[in-house]
Design an enzyme around this catalytic site. Structure first.
Site, mmCIF file in Angstrom:
data_model
loop_
_atom_site.group_PDB
_atom_site.id
_atom_site.type_symbol
_atom_site.label_atom_id
_atom_site.label_comp_id
_atom_site.label_asym_id
_atom_site.label_seq_id
_atom_site.Cartn_x
_atom_site.Cartn_y
_atom_site.Cartn_z
ATOM 1 N N HIS A 1 -8.861 -0.014 0.767
ATOM 2 C CA HIS A 1 -7.818 -0.886 1.339
ATOM 3 C C HIS A 1 -7.330 -1.878 0.271
ATOM 4 O O HIS A 1 -7.501 -3.094 0.407
ATOM 5 C CB HIS A 1 -8.371 -1.637 2.556
ATOM 6 C CG HIS A 1 -7.689 -1.290 3.841
ATOM 7 N ND1 HIS A 1 -7.672 -0.009 4.339
ATOM 8 C CD2 HIS A 1 -7.004 -2.059 4.735
ATOM 9 C CE1 HIS A 1 -7.026 0.003 5.482
ATOM 10 N NE2 HIS A 1 -6.589 -1.222 5.745
ATOM 11 N N GLY B 1 0.115 -2.265 4.545
ATOM 12 C CA GLY B 1 0.751 -1.025 4.107
ATOM 13 C C GLY B 1 -0.190 -0.009 3.508
ATOM 14 O O GLY B 1 0.262 0.961 2.885
ATOM 15 N N ARG C 1 0.251 3.847 5.098
ATOM 16 C CA ARG C 1 1.446 4.576 4.662
ATOM 17 C C ARG C 1 1.406 4.871 3.165
ATOM 18 O O ARG C 1 1.779 5.964 2.725
ATOM 19 C CB ARG C 1 2.694 3.773 5.036
ATOM 20 C CG ARG C 1 3.039 3.816 6.526
ATOM 21 C CD ARG C 1 4.031 2.740 6.915
ATOM 22 N NE ARG C 1 3.410 1.422 6.897
ATOM 23 C CZ ARG C 1 4.083 0.287 6.933
ATOM 24 N NH1 ARG C 1 5.408 0.301 6.972
ATOM 25 N NH2 ARG C 1 3.443 -0.868 6.931
ATOM 26 N N THR C 2 0.923 3.916 2.376
ATOM 27 C CA THR C 2 0.800 4.164 0.940
ATOM 28 C C THR C 2 -0.225 5.257 0.678
ATOM 29 O O THR C 2 -0.018 6.133 -0.163
ATOM 30 C CB THR C 2 0.397 2.868 0.198
ATOM 31 O OG1 THR C 2 1.327 1.842 0.502
ATOM 32 C CG2 THR C 2 0.372 3.095 -1.303
ATOM 33 N N ARG D 1 -1.108 7.763 2.636
ATOM 34 C CA ARG D 1 -0.609 9.095 2.995
ATOM 35 C C ARG D 1 0.448 9.566 1.999
ATOM 36 O O ARG D 1 0.549 10.767 1.706
ATOM 37 C CB ARG D 1 -0.088 9.083 4.431
ATOM 38 C CG ARG D 1 -1.228 9.016 5.466
ATOM 39 C CD ARG D 1 -0.734 9.088 6.894
ATOM 40 N NE ARG D 1 -0.066 7.872 7.315
ATOM 41 C CZ ARG D 1 -0.679 6.788 7.787
ATOM 42 N NH1 ARG D 1 -1.992 6.757 7.890
ATOM 43 N NH2 ARG D 1 0.014 5.734 8.176
#
Length: 385
Positions: A213, A218, A221-222, A224
């Site tokens: 993390h 975000g 989304r980053t 994936r």
């Protein structure tokens, strides 16, 4: 707990006490399942990779490598993936609002947020050949453009769980901020390996990223987008398969798999990525076929228009951008205003486009058929979930 002056004394008391932050496993040089995989998991991963490869080949063959619609088709697949990835984070937007946001015609905050995710995915595919820290920070900067902390590793503790005030009782407490740079160096070294199946490699890298993390916001989304960059950069895909749509259909299983990974079991996240990849290949193929059939139908409708008219150049672009304005066409195709207006009139007269505003100025045209196909796909994903 954070001292921001907003919490009551009672809330501060409840949120005070010891907690345990995650210390991610070291991956570089000793990744899970290297050098061998359990035979059943190896077969599952191989089947999923074959399905993605077949989807990729079908998407190209369905139109032909030289067809001007191939680029727009790739764009709409990418946008579909971005919308599904955003929906995992409870950011839902319909095809119409997303298409409007792409040309700065939407007032929807969710649509603008999802467009930022589209830009992130585009950056991920551009940077797929050099996934270093600079590239990862660039993805995050695209996602949260203009926000504090965009494109920078976090300098504070973050967690996922019951309270935004304290990590006590959180589902996942990410590593302490001072441990993030070393964890990211290890992850980036792991990305350089070439001795693992590509889909498995991407699944483990994604789970490790989510465990670290590295950003205050975000991360999902980053992370994936990073997985897609690996699928592209390592040669498994040239188009974009809607893998996040597959993850979305079994969202609890996906989040449970991430929890299992943090506890030391990598198998569930690999299985979830394999399942999502098969779903993406099967449903993505049907979406490509439906959009291709729509394009063929539109070409028939436009048959009476002379072949050199601009309307023919606009037609394939509508697959990737089913809502347009005259100004948008002027910019994209570098044509005069009158030429753009004439093309829109011809496409409207042929029944391909509909003017959506009823105004005489600042008019917007939409392709109802393409929008319906995209909304139908999103509805299918929701039903599967």
């Amino acid at each position: 707990m954070p001292e921001d002056g907003l919490a009551s004394r009672a809330a501060r008391a409840r949120g005070s006490g010891p907690y345990e932050a995650t210390l991610p496993a070291v991956l570089a040089g000793r990744a899970p399942y290297a050098p061998t995989l359990p035979s059943d998991l190896a077969a599952d991963v191989a089947d999923a990779e074959n399905a993605l490869t077949a989807f990729d080949a079908h998407a190209i063959a369905r139109l032909g490598a030289d067809d001007p619609a191939l680029g727009p088709m790739s764009s709409i697949l990418l946008r579909t993936e971005s919308a599904s990835s955003s929906q995992i984070e409870d950011l839902t937007v319909g095809a119409r609002q997303l298409a409007l946001a792409e040309i700065d015609e939407s007032r929807s905050a969710n649509a603008r947020t999802v467009v930022a995710n589209v830009r992130t995915m585009e950056a991920a595919l551009r940077l797929a050949d050099r996934l270093d820290l600079e590239a990862v920070l660039a993805l995050h900067a695209e996602l949260l453009v203009g926000s504090a902390g965009a494109g920078s590793l976090r300098r504070q503790l973050v967690w996922a769980g019951r309270s935004g005030l304290s990590p006590l009782g959180a589902v996942h407490v990410a590593p302490e901020a001072e441990d993030v740079p070393a964890a990211m160096r290890d992850l980036l070294a792991f990305l350089e390996r070439d001795d693992l199946p590509i889909l498995l490699h991407a699944a483990i890298a994604h789970a490790q990223f989510e465990t670290i993390h590295p950003f205050t916001d975000g991360n999902g989304r980053t992370g994936r987008a990073l997985a897609h960059a690996m699928l592209r950069g390592k040669g498994l895909l040239t188009t974009t398969a809607p893998v996040s749509a597959g993850l979305l259909t079994e969202l609890s299983a996906y989040t449970d798999a991430l929890t299992a990974y943090r506890a030391g079991d990598a198998r569930p996240i690999v299985e979830e990525f394999a399942r999502a990849a098969r779903y993406a290949a099967a449903t993505g193929t049907r979406l490509v076929d439906a959009l291709s059939a729509q394009l063929a139908e539109d070409r028939e409708r436009l048959r009476g228009v002379r072949r050199h008219a601009l309307a023919w150049r606009v037609l394939p672009l509508l697959i990737g951008q089913p809502i347009v304005t005259a100004r948008h066409l002027q910019q994209v195709l570098d044509v005069p205003a009158m030429t753009a207006q004439r093309a829109l009139a011809q496409l409207t007269d042929a029944g391909v486009l509909q003017e959506a505003t009823g105004r005489t100025r600042n008019r917007v045209w939409q392709h109802a058929g393409v929008l319906a196909l995209l909304d139908d796909y999103a509805a299918e994903v929701r039903r599967a979930g």
